[in-house]
Design a protein around this motif. Sequence first.
Motif, mmCIF file in Angstrom:
data_model
loop_
_atom_site.group_PDB
_atom_site.id
_atom_site.type_symbol
_atom_site.label_atom_id
_atom_site.label_comp_id
_atom_site.label_asym_id
_atom_site.label_seq_id
_atom_site.Cartn_x
_atom_site.Cartn_y
_atom_site.Cartn_z
ATOM 1 N N ALA A 1 36.435 -42.494 -0.252
ATOM 2 C CA ALA A 1 37.216 -41.327 -0.690
ATOM 3 C C ALA A 1 36.309 -40.120 -0.912
ATOM 4 O O ALA A 1 36.661 -38.982 -0.552
ATOM 5 N N LYS B 1 36.485 -36.513 1.097
ATOM 6 C CA LYS B 1 36.570 -35.229 0.393
ATOM 7 C C LYS B 1 35.526 -34.265 0.931
ATOM 8 O O LYS B 1 35.822 -33.082 1.176
ATOM 9 N N ARG C 1 43.799 -35.962 3.781
ATOM 10 C CA ARG C 1 43.962 -35.971 2.322
ATOM 11 C C ARG C 1 44.746 -37.211 1.882
ATOM 12 O O ARG C 1 44.436 -37.839 0.862
ATOM 13 N N MET D 1 42.441 -40.151 1.902
ATOM 14 C CA MET D 1 41.532 -40.059 0.763
ATOM 15 C C MET D 1 42.195 -40.588 -0.509
ATOM 16 O O MET D 1 41.611 -41.393 -1.257
ATOM 17 N N ARG E 1 41.348 -43.792 -2.995
ATOM 18 C CA ARG E 1 41.197 -43.577 -4.441
ATOM 19 C C ARG E 1 42.101 -44.513 -5.225
ATOM 20 O O ARG E 1 41.669 -45.153 -6.203
ATOM 21 N N THR F 1 37.635 -37.019 -6.004
ATOM 22 C CA THR F 1 38.642 -36.514 -5.057
ATOM 23 C C THR F 1 39.226 -35.166 -5.473
ATOM 24 O O THR F 1 39.816 -34.472 -4.644
#
Length: 321
Positions: free
Chosen positions: A205, A209, A283, A286, A290, A317
Amino acid sequence: MDDIKHLIGKELQDFENKFADSVKSHVPLLDRIMHYIVKRKGKQIRPMFVLLSARLFSNDIQESTYRAAALVELLHTATLVHDDVVDDANQRRGLFSINALWKNKIAVLVGDYLLSKGLLLSLNNNDFRTLQILSEAVKDMSEGELLQIEKTRKLNIKEDIYFEIIRCKTASLLASACAAGAWSTTNDEHTTSQMRLFGEKIGIAFQIKDDLFDYGSAKIGKPTGIDIREKKMTLPLIYTLQHASPETRRRIIYIVKNQNTDKERVDEVIQLVKASGGIDYTRQKMLQYRDEALEILHRFPESEIRNGLESLVRFTTDRTF
């Protein structure tokens, strides 16, 4: 971030002192360089993960925990010094890189010195399991870097290869940081394995980012579009190429291969990526990693330290730099 650091303020201060001691040398040139390295330290996210992972299972931090954190930071710093040589980079975190100030030959030797100090720190204290955990990360990082170089030449990276590259290059060290921290206070293989997986998902993650920053407008210490200029195939671009029309795909590949130093052309690629939904998809991936990390963390009893770890995960993140 300040709230997280407050939880382990004493431990962080003790770590900083021990890390500074661990890089001391009898060679004046090395001492000057080590002083420069210590003074320009970054956010110290990796040592924080070591310390918090250790505290998650015990309130009593052992010397072995500090040695694990120092080993992680020594290895991380060594790889950054070597990376700057490989990338011919003159700056790191807005300051001159070691190779910019002391040239490549000295920078390579400094990286070797940091690596040897980490090895000796563990071997001299019989931290064999910790050394094994971190040695796996060093192997993975080297393999990931070489895999990326190989694939960059052909611009044929698929999504599964991308995730393998970032798992090796970035996530392996964070995974090892969490595993080493857990091992230092538990000596339990199952717990260590769980924390290694927790750290791996955070690391993935974290790198996603970083890749998203390349398509943003925030000032983060590197120019927008640098990955495209270096022909790095990150997830936003990979997604775009997979879903673009043949004509658009050919256009993007031509720019990345032949016009990657032309700012207008690079900006054109960035806009195509945004229009394709590549940013939103990246996104989403990601946040998926997370949340998978947090699911593992929530298997352990709730505590102030667990909440601190969760905040640190979310920082990776949510950060803007």
